[in-house]
Every structure is written in structure tokens, then in C-alpha cells.
Scaffold this motif. Structure first.
Motif, mmCIF file in Angstrom:
data_model
loop_
_atom_site.group_PDB
_atom_site.id
_atom_site.type_symbol
_atom_site.label_atom_id
_atom_site.label_comp_id
_atom_site.label_asym_id
_atom_site.label_seq_id
_atom_site.Cartn_x
_atom_site.Cartn_y
_atom_site.Cartn_z
ATOM 1 N N HIS A 88 0.879 -1.034 0.069
ATOM 2 C CA HIS A 88 -0.074 0.114 0.010
ATOM 3 C C HIS A 88 0.684 1.059 -0.125
ATOM 4 O O HIS A 88 0.413 2.254 -0.526
ATOM 5 C CB HIS A 88 -0.922 0.062 1.114
ATOM 6 C CG HIS A 88 -1.992 -0.861 1.122
ATOM 7 N ND1 HIS A 88 -1.989 -2.315 1.254
ATOM 8 C CD2 HIS A 88 -3.412 -0.425 0.821
ATOM 9 C CE1 HIS A 88 -3.154 -2.993 1.322
ATOM 10 N NE2 HIS A 88 -4.042 -1.779 0.850
ATOM 11 N N LEU A 91 2.424 1.588 -4.131
ATOM 12 C CA LEU A 91 1.422 1.742 -5.228
ATOM 13 C C LEU A 91 0.154 2.662 -4.902
ATOM 14 O O LEU A 91 -0.455 2.565 -3.853
ATOM 15 C CB LEU A 91 0.791 0.325 -5.440
ATOM 16 C CG LEU A 91 1.563 -0.857 -5.687
ATOM 17 C CD1 LEU A 91 1.148 -2.045 -5.757
ATOM 18 C CD2 LEU A 91 2.653 -0.636 -6.817
ATOM 19 N N THR A 93 -2.390 3.979 -6.719
ATOM 20 C CA THR A 93 -3.729 4.219 -7.366
ATOM 21 C C THR A 93 -4.863 3.491 -6.865
ATOM 22 O O THR A 93 -4.845 2.485 -6.108
ATOM 23 C CB THR A 93 -3.492 3.858 -9.057
ATOM 24 O OG1 THR A 93 -3.366 2.379 -9.053
ATOM 25 C CG2 THR A 93 -2.404 4.631 -9.519
ATOM 26 N N ALA A 95 -7.273 1.601 -8.137
ATOM 27 C CA ALA A 95 -7.382 0.174 -8.789
ATOM 28 C C ALA A 95 -6.535 -0.663 -8.218
ATOM 29 O O ALA A 95 -6.957 -1.717 -7.845
ATOM 30 C CB ALA A 95 -7.325 0.434 -10.276
ATOM 31 N N LEU A 96 -5.170 -0.369 -7.818
ATOM 32 C CA LEU A 96 -4.018 -1.091 -7.315
ATOM 33 C C LEU A 96 -4.434 -1.535 -5.857
ATOM 34 O O LEU A 96 -4.223 -2.478 -5.312
ATOM 35 C CB LEU A 96 -2.712 -0.716 -7.452
ATOM 36 C CG LEU A 96 -2.323 -0.648 -9.224
ATOM 37 C CD1 LEU A 96 -0.778 0.206 -9.040
ATOM 38 C CD2 LEU A 96 -1.939 -1.880 -9.420
ATOM 39 N N TRP A 97 -5.119 -0.304 -5.339
ATOM 40 C CA TRP A 97 -5.375 -0.571 -3.998
ATOM 41 C C TRP A 97 -6.555 -1.626 -3.643
ATOM 42 O O TRP A 97 -6.443 -2.136 -2.781
ATOM 43 C CB TRP A 97 -5.413 0.874 -3.068
ATOM 44 C CG TRP A 97 -4.540 1.593 -2.583
ATOM 45 C CD1 TRP A 97 -2.944 1.508 -2.875
ATOM 46 C CD2 TRP A 97 -4.452 1.998 -1.399
ATOM 47 N NE1 TRP A 97 -2.216 2.162 -2.322
ATOM 48 C CE2 TRP A 97 -3.166 2.564 -1.269
ATOM 49 C CE3 TRP A 97 -5.263 2.494 -0.233
ATOM 50 C CZ2 TRP A 97 -2.629 3.418 0.126
ATOM 51 C CZ3 TRP A 97 -4.870 3.134 0.779
ATOM 52 C CH2 TRP A 97 -3.572 3.770 0.942
ATOM 53 N N GLY A 99 -7.131 -4.135 -5.606
ATOM 54 C CA GLY A 99 -6.534 -5.234 -5.634
ATOM 55 C C GLY A 99 -5.786 -5.926 -4.419
ATOM 56 O O GLY A 99 -5.695 -7.092 -4.083
ATOM 57 N N LEU A 100 -5.098 -4.909 -4.010
ATOM 58 C CA LEU A 100 -4.386 -5.092 -2.558
ATOM 59 C C LEU A 100 -5.398 -5.491 -1.478
ATOM 60 O O LEU A 100 -4.965 -6.122 -0.714
ATOM 61 C CB LEU A 100 -3.599 -3.861 -2.010
ATOM 62 C CG LEU A 100 -2.200 -3.830 -3.177
ATOM 63 C CD1 LEU A 100 -1.491 -2.319 -2.554
ATOM 64 C CD2 LEU A 100 -1.357 -4.916 -3.248
#
Length: 452
Positions: A88, A91, A93, A95-97, A99-100
Motif C-alpha cells: 500500500h 502503489l 492508485t 485500482a491497485l489498492w 487489488g491489494l
């Protein structure tokens, strides 16, 4: 009992570290997302991502543990969660968060299942209820500590997320160096939907609504508290006192529900939760003490409803199906927690931060109406048919075998299938409208005492 607690002490230490990390990351993620400029909807979807990953974990992890064993699974999922939390900070953005958050939710589900199934294996049948109580006490205390730790760490760059990752990583140590015998690989029967809705519409719809409301609370309440003028310590305390409120009322409400129509207690708690939500919304931006008191009242009423709904559903299910019914209700709750945060975030866009609790108030008010309709349409379970209330941890299905009510459900890992138990089909219908199905009054042994 003392010998049992000593034997599980290492696992309870691991649980304390996990819950501390979980409590801390639950506060910091939405606030850090706000600092990074994420929209309300994006933050709401982060909550959906976490609970979506949690659902996938509940469904997929038992088979994985069956293949690799508890210790390897625990170590692997600890690493996965720690890496997800640290990522976290790298990354940036939404969108990436998202996924995380799915990764972290999946990992926490794996950790809870590994720990809870191990506890169940170690606990003698005669002390399972007390082991469950010790587990819940440690979990609640550590979760509160995690919320308060945010106030100590403060929103300083990525420090809270790093601390949460450290706590989860340290949880590996008592497990990796344990001298306890790990459970043998067991493959439990996967939960199936079957006739759950027919068993108890109030239980199903109640758990769904509670998931919507509570998922919203855990995801968006930190934003409400911060926007209302609370500092880092105030935000952590706001979340902690809500949990503390539920600790004080779980057992009194359960004791009351064992003696009256459980649906009436659900109506009372949902009504009080709805009023508390309105009070919280109206208290936005006011004195910090007012917010903390209102948060305590909200937690005292909103958070115990899940356990009441599970107890009510199991009043109408055969004893052999306890684990199956409770497992499915957990998934229904999690589905609600996927739905709630993004919908509530849209209400926030229209009504401001106070919209968080206006939304939960609306959900709880809707549950009041639905349960009142059910009360008017069907009769309550008799005292002989009701099982004793047990406060249910809302973690994973693995902990359910520790519940004393699971004594009639067979060996740990065995799950009775609704409609496939010995004798006639299970009793159903806690309200009218299920033609051809038996109501509580038609159970085969109405005079039997409730399960232990």
C-alpha cells in the motif's frame, strides 16, 4: 481449564498480534486513501475489495490447508498479508489498492481459518465454550488495541501500515516455534446454499442487512470521525469505544433473547442502532465527547445483531446443521459487507460525512420493519426449541466448531447438509409463506432440551 489455556497460549498470542494488525490497518487504510485524494466511491470499493477477498478465502483456504498443513499455511498467509500491507505504501492508485485489499482480505481469512481450526483441534469438548470465550476476549482486546495504536502512531507517512505489517509478521513466531502438535489434514464439507432461506428468512435477511451496515461502519466511520474534527487519537478512540460497547451488551442481549421471542430483541437492537446512527449523524462536527458516547451506543446496539440473527436462525435448524447454517450466514454477512460501503459512499456524496450513519440508520430501520412483518406473520420458537445464545465471532467458519451449540453437529470438519439429516427434513419457517414446510411446532422432539 488452566492446562488447556496454557496449551493454546502460543496460538492466543498469535491471535493478539493478528488482531492488533487488523485493527490498525482497518483505521489507516480509508484515512490514507482520503489523503491520497481517492473519491468516496473509491474508498467504499476498497471495503468491498477486502470483504470480497475474505469471501474467496473462506471458500478456498480450507482445501489449501488440507494440502500443506496449518503451520505452513499460517506462515504463508502472514507473509501475504504483510506484503499486501507494505505494498500500500508503494502503489498509489485506487485500482491497485482495490487489488491489494482483496489480497489482504484473502490472507486474513486464511490466517483466521488456520488459527481457529487449530484451536478447535486442541480444545477438549468439555472446555470448548471457555476456549471460545478466551479467544473472543483476546480478539476484542487486541482489536481495540489496534484502533488505539493508530492514535499513538498518528497519520505519519506510512508508519501505521508498517506497524500493522510488523504485527502480522510477528504473529508467525509463536506458531513457527511452537511445540504443539499441528492438526492432521482434514477436508471439511464445503457449505452449500441448500434451503437456508427457508430455514430462517429473518436470520438470512438480518445477517445480510447487518453485513451492509457493519461493513459500512468499519470502512467509512474513520472518515466520518476525522471529518468531524477528531485528531488521530480521537479517531482511534472513536472506533475502539464502539467495539467496547458491543463487549458490554453481547451477553445481556443474548440472555434476554434466550427468554423472549428472539426477533423482538433483534427489533429492539436494530431500532436502537437506527436511533444511534441518527444521533451520530446529528452530532457531526460537535464536541468529541458527544461523538464518543454516541459511538459507544452505536456499537452496543449495532454490532451484537449478527450474533442474535445467527442464534435465531439456528433455533429453526436441526442441531446437526448448526455449522452449515452458521457458515452460510457468515458468507451472507460478508456479501452484505461487499455491498454496503460503495452504496454508503454515494450517500456520503449527497449528504456529506454524516451520510455514513444516515445510511446505517436506514438499513437498521429497514430491518426493524422486515422483522416486525415476520413477527406478525409467524410464531416464535418455543423455549424447548431454542438453543442458548452464544456471542459469535464474525471471523471465519472454522471457529464455529468451538461453539458449544456445535456439539450435535458431528466431528470437527463434518457439516450436516440441510434436508439430508437423519429423519424428516429440518424444521423451517420463522414467518409465513413457506407452504409444505414444517414450522417449529412440528419438530420431531419438541420436548428435548436445547443443545448444550
Amino acid at each position: 481449564m488452566a492446562r488447556t489455556l496454557i496449551s493454546i497460549a502460543q496460538l492466543l498470542i498469535a491471535v493478539a498480534l493478528l488482531e492488533t494488525g487488523s485493527g490498525l490497518q482497518g483505521v489507516v487504510v480509508p484515512l490514507e486513501a482520503r489523503t491520497m485524494g481517492f473519491s468516496n466511491l473509491a474508498i467504499g470499493l476498497l471495503g468491498s475489495g477486502y470483504y470480497g477477498g475474505f469471501i474467496l478465502g473462506c471458500l478456498a483456504v480450507p482445501a489449501l490447508i488440507h494440502r500443506v498443513g496449518h503451520i505452513r499455511a499460517f506462515a504463508g498467509f502472514s507473509s501475504l498479508v504483510a506484503a499486501g500491507l507494505l505494498a500500500h505504501t508503494l502503489l498509489m492508485t485506487d485500482a491497485l489498492w482495490f487489488g491489494l485489499r482483496m489480497v489482504v482480505g484473502f490472507g486474513f481469512a486464511g490466517l483466521y481459518i488456520a488459527t481457529e481450526s487449530w484451536l478447535n483441534d486442541l480444545a477438549p469438548t468439555a472446555t470448548r465454550g471457555r476456549v471460545l470465550a478466551a479467544y473472543m476476549l483476546v480478539s476484542w482486546a487486541a482489536l481495540i488495541a489496534g484502533k488505539l495504536a493508530f492514535g499513538w502512531a498518528g497519520p505519519v507517512d506510512s508508519v501505521p501500515l508498517v506497524l500493522a505489517a510488523i504485527a502480522v509478521s510477528l504473529a508467525i513466531l509463536p506458531v513457527a516455534f511452537t511445540t504443539m502438535q499441528a492438526p492432521g489434514a482434514q477436508a471439511g464439507a464445503p457449505p452449500v446454499l441448500g434451503r437456508l432461506l427457508a430455514v430462517s428468512p429473518v436470520g438470512v435477511l438480518g445477517c445480510l442487512g447487518v453485513g451492509v451496515a457493519n461493513g459500512t461502519f468499519w470502512t467509512l466511520a474513520p472518515l466520518f470521525a476525522e471529518a468531524g474534527g477528531l485528531d488521530a487519537m480521537g479517531v482511534g478512540l472513536f472506533m475502539a469505544v464502539a467495539i467496547l460497547g458491543s463487549v458490554f451488551t453481547q451477553w445481556p442481549l443474548g440472555w434476554w433473547s434466550d427468554r423472549v421471542d428472539r426477533r423482538k430483541v433483534i427489533v429492539f437492537t436494530c431500532l436502537f442502532a437506527s436511533i444511534s446512527g441518527v444521533v451520530l449523524a446529528g452530532s457531526f462536527g460537535r464536541d468529541a465527547h458527544v461523538l464518543q458516547i454516541a459511538a459507544f451506543a452505536f456499537g452496543a446496539s449495532a454490532l451484537p445483531v449478527y450474533s442474535l440473527c445467527v442464534a435465531h436462525a439456528n433455533d429453526y435448524a436441526p442441531n446437526q446443521a448448526f455449522i452449515e447454517v452458521s457458515s452460510l450466514l457468515l458468507l451472507v454477512f460478508s456479501l452484505g459487507a461487499v455491498i454496503g460501503p460503495p452504496v454508503a459512499s454515494l450517500v456520503m456524496d449527497m449528504a456529506g460525512p454524516a451520510g455514513v450513519f444516515l445510511f446505517t440508520a436506514g438499513v437498521h430501520a429497514s430491518l426493524v420493519v422486515l422483522v416486525l412483518i415476520a413477527i406478525s406473520a409467524g410464531r416464535a420458537a418455543s423455549q424447548a426449541e431454542k438453543g442458548a445464545f452464544v456471542a459469535v465471532p464474525r471471523t471465519t467458519q472454522a471457529v464455529l466448531a468451538l461453539d458449544p451449540r456445535a456439539a450435535g453437529s458431528g466431528a470437527p470438519g463434518d457439516v450436516a447438509t440441510l434436508g439430508e439429516t437423519e429423519g424428516e427434513p429440518p424444521a423451517v419457517r420463522d414467518d409465513a409463506g413457506f407452504n409444505g414446510e414444517r414450522g417449529p411446532e412440528e419438530k420431531e422432539t419438541p420436548g428435548d432440551p436445547p443443545p448444550a
